[in-house]
Scaffold this active site. Structure first.
Site, PDB file in Angstrom:
ATOM      1  N   ALA A   5       6.079 -16.344  -0.078  1.00 26.62           N
ATOM      2  CA  ALA A   5       7.156 -15.350  -0.036  1.00 26.62           C
ATOM      3  C   ALA A   5       7.180 -14.792   1.384  1.00 26.62           C
ATOM      4  O   ALA A   5       6.531 -13.783   1.688  1.00 26.62           O
ATOM      5  CB  ALA A   5       6.891 -14.257  -1.057  1.00 26.62           C
ATOM      6  N   SER A  14       5.385  -5.674   3.243  1.00 29.16           N
ATOM      7  CA  SER A  14       5.069  -6.963   2.622  1.00 29.16           C
ATOM      8  C   SER A  14       5.797  -7.055   1.289  1.00 29.16           C
ATOM      9  O   SER A  14       6.775  -6.337   1.065  1.00 29.16           O
ATOM     10  CB  SER A  14       3.546  -7.067   2.445  1.00 29.16           C
ATOM     11  OG  SER A  14       3.195  -8.364   2.040  1.00 29.16           O
ATOM     12  N   ASN A  15       5.337  -7.908   0.391  1.00 34.12           N
ATOM     13  CA  ASN A  15       5.939  -8.023  -0.940  1.00 34.12           C
ATOM     14  C   ASN A  15       4.840  -8.246  -1.967  1.00 34.12           C
ATOM     15  O   ASN A  15       3.671  -8.302  -1.618  1.00 34.12           O
ATOM     16  CB  ASN A  15       6.984  -9.147  -0.963  1.00 34.12           C
ATOM     17  CG  ASN A  15       6.380 -10.460  -0.500  1.00 34.12           C
ATOM     18  OD1 ASN A  15       5.472 -10.980  -1.119  1.00 34.12           O
ATOM     19  ND2 ASN A  15       6.867 -10.980   0.627  1.00 34.12           N
ATOM     20  N   TYR A  16       5.221  -8.392  -3.239  1.00 37.16           N
ATOM     21  CA  TYR A  16       4.227  -8.430  -4.315  1.00 37.16           C
ATOM     22  C   TYR A  16       3.612  -9.807  -4.553  1.00 37.16           C
ATOM     23  O   TYR A  16       2.849  -9.987  -5.484  1.00 37.16           O
ATOM     24  CB  TYR A  16       4.864  -7.962  -5.631  1.00 37.16           C
ATOM     25  CG  TYR A  16       5.189  -6.490  -5.653  1.00 37.16           C
ATOM     26  CD1 TYR A  16       4.170  -5.542  -5.682  1.00 37.16           C
ATOM     27  CD2 TYR A  16       6.506  -6.054  -5.643  1.00 37.16           C
ATOM     28  CE1 TYR A  16       4.458  -4.194  -5.704  1.00 37.16           C
ATOM     29  CE2 TYR A  16       6.810  -4.703  -5.664  1.00 37.16           C
ATOM     30  CZ  TYR A  16       5.778  -3.777  -5.698  1.00 37.16           C
ATOM     31  OH  TYR A  16       6.069  -2.447  -5.717  1.00 37.16           O
ATOM     32  N   SER A  17       3.940 -10.787  -3.748  1.00 37.14           N
ATOM     33  CA  SER A  17       3.432 -12.138  -4.017  1.00 37.14           C
ATOM     34  C   SER A  17       1.904 -12.156  -4.059  1.00 37.14           C
ATOM     35  O   SER A  17       1.234 -11.625  -3.167  1.00 37.14           O
ATOM     36  CB  SER A  17       3.922 -13.091  -2.913  1.00 37.14           C
ATOM     37  OG  SER A  17       3.252 -14.325  -3.036  1.00 37.14           O
TER      38      SER A  17
END
Ligand code: CTP
Length: 411
Positions: free
Chosen positions: A290, A223-226
């Site tokens: 994101a 995943s990502n930091y959003s």
């Protein structure tokens, strides 16, 4: 370029009444917030409030005289109204668009409930034709006392608006209910409640927010930091401005206001399916999520065990580009995308603007100070058909309002 003040506070007349509580010191900041937003601010104080905060400070911050006594003497900070003493409080009461009494002590609340007008502030309460907002602030036992509670309830029934105190450390050192909410909270309440533009009334807006999660096995994902904050702020701002809001969000810990239609998804594929269900009916679509560009080709349905391997490779395949799909299938809606760029920002954002057939792209560089994931501020640049404009550092809620105003400017 529209400033936030154009959204509703410019030239609005805010009368602030300060009664004698320790949280009076916070009102200096409250006055500044209203002045910065373009409002015209006047301050009235009870004689006890003067013991906690200087009228001179408030006069400088509000850029207006501060009135304390019903019958002023030479030391008072008023000048213009001295000639019309008998109707002075009436003038103040009629002048205001909103009268905010903060802090409102148990004593002043009781006097208002009883109809007592033994100081200038109280006379003005009864002369006011505008809404009166009370911000009670006091020791927990005073606040919970059944007579105070009875008075507050009675004032609510008589159309006074009450912003409840919050739980926290009180001036006495005790921890409890009674602390005045921060000035920003009072300011936002007044702005949203009385002055927010309803320029999205009757419009349908779809906002996507948050990250997507692409599973690797039964218990792991990439995943990502959003955090979803930017998308949620846009959804909230549009809702406050009257829009019919659909919010499609990846996994986040945020809560939306009652009335926003929220759909939770995990993967980019799920987000795409949900977007396809809703996009045709919209007037505006903002893709603030994101979305993971890639997903693992094979997902193990079971947990991958470490004892059978020293290392392993994951092959990734591309996810659908949801924004590009919307641009290719654009109907009547205005389409807004985000561009997250760390190099050649303007060139790359312009490319995305064209390829994805957008009306507006909001560029941000997570490496800029005050921008990026998981924080409450952002630094963005708007790019549209006409050119670009870089906005200064501001809160994500302010950015959200700016984006909506910009959408309204685009034909
Ligand atoms: N977006 C999308 N679907 C994807 C990837 C991105 O809808 N699979 C949207 C995002 O929500 C955002 C915009 O496209 O509004 C741009 O996202 P960004 O990550 O900046 O760019 P990408 O198009 O993914 O390109 P790159 O990662 O190569 O910069």
């Amino acid at each position: 370029m529209k400033s936030l003040s154009d959204i509703g506070m410019k030239d609005k007349k805010i009368l602030i009444g300060i009664t004698g509580g320790i949280s009076s010191y916070k009102i200096c900041n409250l006055v500044r917030l209203f002045v910065k937003a373009g409002a015209d601010v006047k301050v009235v104080m009870t004689p006890s409030a003067v013991k906690f905060v200087s009228p001179l400070t408030l006069s400088v911050l509000s850029k207006n005289d501060v009135v304390i006594n019903t019958f002023p003497d030479i030391h008072d900070y008023s000048k213009a109204e001295k000639s019309a003493l008998s109707t002075w409080h009436v003038n103040y009461g009629l002048w205001a668009d909103v009268f905010v009494i903060a802090p409102a002590t148990a004593n002043s609340i009781a006097k208002i409930e009883a109809g007592i007008c033994d100081n200038f502030l109280l006379c003005t309460v009864f002369a006011a034709r505008c809404p009166v907002v009370l911000v009670p602030s006091m020791d927990e036992d005073m606040f919970n006392h059944r007579i105070t509670q009875r008075n507050i309830e009675s004032l609510k029934k008589n159309d006074f608006i009450v912003i409840n105190p919050v739980y926290g450390e009180l001036a006495s050192g005790l921890i409890g209910m009674g602390k005045m909410p921060e000035p920003e909270t009072v300011f936002s309440f007044v702005k949203n409640h009385f002055f927010t533009a309803r320029d999205f009334l009757g419009k349908k807006i779809l906002v996507t927010a948050g990250p997507t999660r692409e599973p690797v096995d039964a218990v792991r994902f990439i995943s990502n930091y959003s955090s979803g904050k930017m998308g949620f702020e846009i959804a909230e701002a549009a809702f406050k401005r009257g829009a019919d809001v659909t919010l499609i969000t990846g996994p986040v810990t945020l809560k939306e206001s009652e009335g926003i239609k929220r759909y939770d998804v995990k993967t980019a594929d799920e987000m795409f399916i949900e977007v396809k269900k809703h996009f045709r009916k919209q007037d505006v679509i903002v893709m603030a999520s994101a979305v993971s560009d890639f997903k693992p080709l094979d997902k193990s349905d079971k947990k991958i065990k470490k004892d059978k391997k020293e290392n392993f490779k994951v092959e990734f395949v591309k996810n659908p580009d949801i924004l590009k799909f919307l641009g290719d299938n654009k109907k009547k809606f205005k389409l807004v995308g985000f561009a997250l760029e760390t190099d050649d920002e303007l060139i790359n954002a312009r490319k995305k603007f064209k390829i994805k057939n957008l009306d507006l792209i909001v560029l941000n560089n997570p490496l800029d100070e005050g921008a990026g994931f998981e924080i409450d501020t952002n630094v963005v640049t708007f790019l549209d058909m006409k050119g670009y404009e870089k906005l200064p550092l501001m809160s994500k809620s302010e950015v959200a309002d700016r984006i909506l105003s910009k959408i309204n400017e685009i034909n």
